[in-house]
Design a protein around this motif. Structure first.
Motif, PDB file in Angstrom:
ATOM      1  N   ARG A   9     136.646  83.099  85.515  1.00  0.00           N
ATOM      2  CA  ARG A   9     136.904  84.071  86.571  1.00  0.00           C
ATOM      3  C   ARG A   9     136.580  83.424  87.918  1.00  0.00           C
ATOM      4  N   ASP A  10     137.277  83.828  88.961  1.00  0.00           N
ATOM      5  CA  ASP A  10     137.074  83.247  90.295  1.00  0.00           C
ATOM      6  C   ASP A  10     135.629  83.393  90.769  1.00  0.00           C
ATOM      7  N   GLU A  11     135.011  84.564  90.498  1.00  0.00           N
ATOM      8  CA  GLU A  11     133.622  84.768  90.938  1.00  0.00           C
ATOM      9  C   GLU A  11     132.702  83.763  90.241  1.00  0.00           C
ATOM     10  N   GLU A  12     132.933  83.572  88.931  1.00  0.00           N
ATOM     11  CA  GLU A  12     132.130  82.618  88.162  1.00  0.00           C
ATOM     12  C   GLU A  12     132.289  81.207  88.714  1.00  0.00           C
ATOM     13  N   LEU A  13     133.529  80.841  88.982  1.00  0.00           N
ATOM     14  CA  LEU A  13     133.827  79.512  89.507  1.00  0.00           C
ATOM     15  C   LEU A  13     133.115  79.292  90.836  1.00  0.00           C
ATOM     16  N   GLU A  14     133.156  80.288  91.714  1.00  0.00           N
ATOM     17  CA  GLU A  14     132.499  80.182  93.020  1.00  0.00           C
ATOM     18  C   GLU A  14     130.975  80.063  92.880  1.00  0.00           C
ATOM     19  N   GLU A  15     130.402  80.852  91.969  1.00  0.00           N
ATOM     20  CA  GLU A  15     128.950  80.805  91.755  1.00  0.00           C
ATOM     21  C   GLU A  15     128.527  79.433  91.234  1.00  0.00           C
ATOM     22  N   ILE A  16     129.281  78.905  90.284  1.00  0.00           N
ATOM     23  CA  ILE A  16     128.963  77.590  89.706  1.00  0.00           C
ATOM     24  C   ILE A  16     129.126  76.501  90.770  1.00  0.00           C
ATOM     25  N   LYS A  17     130.175  76.624  91.578  1.00  0.00           N
ATOM     26  CA  LYS A  17     130.405  75.648  92.646  1.00  0.00           C
ATOM     27  C   LYS A  17     129.228  75.636  93.618  1.00  0.00           C
ATOM     28  N   LYS A  18     128.778  76.823  93.993  1.00  0.00           N
ATOM     29  CA  LYS A  18     127.668  76.944  94.942  1.00  0.00           C
ATOM     30  C   LYS A  18     126.371  76.395  94.346  1.00  0.00           C
ATOM     31  N   GLU A  19     126.137  76.716  93.084  1.00  0.00           N
ATOM     32  CA  GLU A  19     124.886  76.315  92.435  1.00  0.00           C
ATOM     33  C   GLU A  19     124.830  74.819  92.110  1.00  0.00           C
ATOM     34  N   THR A  20     125.978  74.233  91.742  1.00  0.00           N
ATOM     35  CA  THR A  20     125.966  72.851  91.244  1.00  0.00           C
ATOM     36  C   THR A  20     126.528  71.820  92.212  1.00  0.00           C
ATOM     37  N   SER A  25     138.157  71.677  91.065  1.00  0.00           N
ATOM     38  CA  SER A  25     138.880  70.884  90.062  1.00  0.00           C
ATOM     39  C   SER A  25     137.919  70.236  89.059  1.00  0.00           C
ATOM     40  N   GLN A  26     136.737  69.815  89.526  1.00  0.00           N
ATOM     41  CA  GLN A  26     135.750  69.242  88.602  1.00  0.00           C
ATOM     42  C   GLN A  26     135.272  70.308  87.618  1.00  0.00           C
ATOM     43  N   ILE A  27     135.005  71.514  88.111  1.00  0.00           N
ATOM     44  CA  ILE A  27     134.542  72.607  87.247  1.00  0.00           C
ATOM     45  C   ILE A  27     135.619  72.933  86.213  1.00  0.00           C
ATOM     46  N   THR A  28     136.868  73.020  86.654  1.00  0.00           N
ATOM     47  CA  THR A  28     137.968  73.326  85.741  1.00  0.00           C
ATOM     48  C   THR A  28     138.103  72.248  84.670  1.00  0.00           C
ATOM     49  N   ARG A  29     138.006  70.988  85.085  1.00  0.00           N
ATOM     50  CA  ARG A  29     138.099  69.874  84.132  1.00  0.00           C
ATOM     51  C   ARG A  29     136.925  69.893  83.144  1.00  0.00           C
ATOM     52  N   LEU A  30     135.724  70.147  83.651  1.00  0.00           N
ATOM     53  CA  LEU A  30     134.541  70.199  82.779  1.00  0.00           C
ATOM     54  C   LEU A  30     134.581  71.429  81.868  1.00  0.00           C
ATOM     55  N   TYR A  31     135.191  72.515  82.330  1.00  0.00           N
ATOM     56  CA  TYR A  31     135.345  73.700  81.482  1.00  0.00           C
ATOM     57  C   TYR A  31     136.278  73.381  80.315  1.00  0.00           C
ATOM     58  N   SER A  32     137.306  72.624  80.603  1.00  0.00           N
ATOM     59  CA  SER A  32     138.240  72.212  79.554  1.00  0.00           C
ATOM     60  C   SER A  32     137.512  71.351  78.516  1.00  0.00           C
ATOM     61  N   ARG A  33     136.669  70.438  78.989  1.00  0.00           N
ATOM     62  CA  ARG A  33     135.886  69.583  78.084  1.00  0.00           C
ATOM     63  C   ARG A  33     134.902  70.433  77.280  1.00  0.00           C
ATOM     64  N   PHE A  79     128.348  77.814  79.352  1.00  0.00           N
ATOM     65  CA  PHE A  79     128.993  76.908  80.303  1.00  0.00           C
ATOM     66  C   PHE A  79     128.154  76.726  81.568  1.00  0.00           C
ATOM     67  N   ARG A  80     127.557  77.800  82.043  1.00  0.00           N
ATOM     68  CA  ARG A  80     126.761  77.701  83.273  1.00  0.00           C
ATOM     69  C   ARG A  80     125.552  76.778  83.080  1.00  0.00           C
ATOM     70  N   GLY A  81     124.864  76.911  81.955  1.00  0.00           N
ATOM     71  CA  GLY A  81     123.730  76.037  81.644  1.00  0.00           C
ATOM     72  C   GLY A  81     124.171  74.593  81.489  1.00  0.00           C
ATOM     73  N   PHE A  82     125.322  74.402  80.877  1.00  0.00           N
ATOM     74  CA  PHE A  82     125.932  73.083  80.708  1.00  0.00           C
ATOM     75  C   PHE A  82     126.165  72.441  82.079  1.00  0.00           C
ATOM     76  N   MET A  83     126.740  73.212  83.008  1.00  0.00           N
ATOM     77  CA  MET A  83     127.036  72.713  84.353  1.00  0.00           C
ATOM     78  C   MET A  83     125.760  72.435  85.142  1.00  0.00           C
ATOM     79  N   ARG A  84     124.759  73.290  84.982  1.00  0.00           N
ATOM     80  CA  ARG A  84     123.489  73.120  85.687  1.00  0.00           C
ATOM     81  C   ARG A  84     122.846  71.779  85.295  1.00  0.00           C
ATOM     82  N   THR A  85     122.882  71.451  84.008  1.00  0.00           N
ATOM     83  CA  THR A  85     122.300  70.184  83.554  1.00  0.00           C
ATOM     84  C   THR A  85     123.142  69.009  84.030  1.00  0.00           C
ATOM     85  N   LEU A  86     124.463  69.114  83.915  1.00  0.00           N
ATOM     86  CA  LEU A  86     125.333  68.019  84.379  1.00  0.00           C
ATOM     87  C   LEU A  86     125.174  67.759  85.875  1.00  0.00           C
ATOM     88  N   ALA A  87     124.856  68.791  86.629  1.00  0.00           N
ATOM     89  CA  ALA A  87     124.721  68.653  88.088  1.00  0.00           C
ATOM     90  C   ALA A  87     123.639  67.650  88.476  1.00  0.00           C
TER      91      ALA A  87
END
Length: 194
Positions: A9-20, A25-33, A79-87
Motif C-alpha cells: 500500500r502507498d502508506e506502507e511504502l511511504e512509512e518504510i521509505k521514511k524509516e529506512t 524502487s528499492q523498496i519495491t525490488r526488495l519486496y519482490s525478493r 516485511f517492515r522488520g526485514f527492511m529495518r534490518t537491511l537498512a
C-alpha cells in the motif's frame, strides 16, 4: 498465490521509505525478493527462508546475521522488520551526512552499524564481548585452519588490546574505540540497486 496481496500500500511504502531511507524502487525490488523468499506465503519469513539465500548459507556468520532479523523470542519477521534490518547495510548518501540533527538517527549511521556488528559477537546480550564469545566467532571464521591454542592466543591479545577498564571483556565503548579508524561505512554497506 491465493488472495495474498503482492503490492505494498502507498502508506506502507511511504512509512518504510521514511524509516529506512530506501527509495520507492528499492523498496519495491526488495519486496519482490521478500515475497520470493516467503515460501509459506504468509507475509513473513522464517529462519529456514533465510537459510535458502546462498550468500548467507556460505557465510561463516550466516546464522548470526539471520538471527539479527528476528526480535527476541520471535521466529518470523514481516516485511517492515526485514527492511529495518537491511537498512543497517544501506550506504550513507552524501546528502544524508548533514541530516536533521533533531530527527532520529538513521538506521545506517556509523553508530547503528557498529551496534549491529557488536550484537553479532555479544551472544548472551550482556553488553560485553567475552573471551568465549570472541573465540566462537573466530572459530566460525577460520574453521579448523588454526589450532585452539592459536585462537585462544588471538582472542587474549584482542581483548588485552581493547579492554580499557580491566574487566577482561570488550564493552561497546571499547569496541567503538578499536574500530575508530576502520571504514565501517564501506565494510558494512551493500549496494542496493536504485
Amino acid at each position: 498465490m491465493g488472495s495474498r496481496s503482492t503490492l505494498l500500500r502507498d502508506e506502507e511504502l511511504e512509512e518504510i521509505k521514511k524509516e529506512t531511507g530506501f527509495s520507492h524502487s528499492q523498496i519495491t525490488r526488495l519486496y519482490s525478493r521478500f515475497t520470493s523468499l516467503d515460501k509459506g506465503e504468509n507475509g513473513t519469513l522464517s529462519r529456514e527462508d533465510f537459510q535458502r539465500i546462498p550468500e548467507l548459507a556460505i557465510n561463516p556468520l550466516g546464522d548470526r546475521i539471520i538471527n539479527a532479523f528476528f526480535p527476541e523470542g520471535e521466529d518470523q519477521v514481516n516485511f517492515r522488520g526485514f527492511m529495518r534490518t537491511l537498512a543497517h547495510f544501506r550506504p550513507i548518501e552524501d546528502n544524508e551526512k548533514s541530516k536533521d540533527v533533531n530527527g532520529p538517527e538513521p538506521l545506517n549511521s556509523r553508530s547503528n552499524k557498529l551496534h549491529f556488528a557488536f550484537r553479532l559477537y555479544d551472544l548472551d546480550k550482556d553488553d560485553k564481548i567475552s573471551r568465549d564469545e570472541l573465540l566462537q566467532v573466530l572459530r566460525m571464521m577460520v574453521g579448523v585452519n588454526i589450532s585452539d591454542e592459536q585462537l585462544g592466543s588471538i582472542a587474549d591479545r584482542t581483548i588485552q588490546e581493547a579492554d580499557q577498564d580491566g574487566d577482561s571483556a570488550i564493552s561497546f565503548t571499547e569496541f567503538v574505540k578499536v574500530l575508530e579508524k576502520v571504514d565501517v561505512e564501506q565494510k558494512m554497506s551493500i549496494r542496493f540497486l536504485h
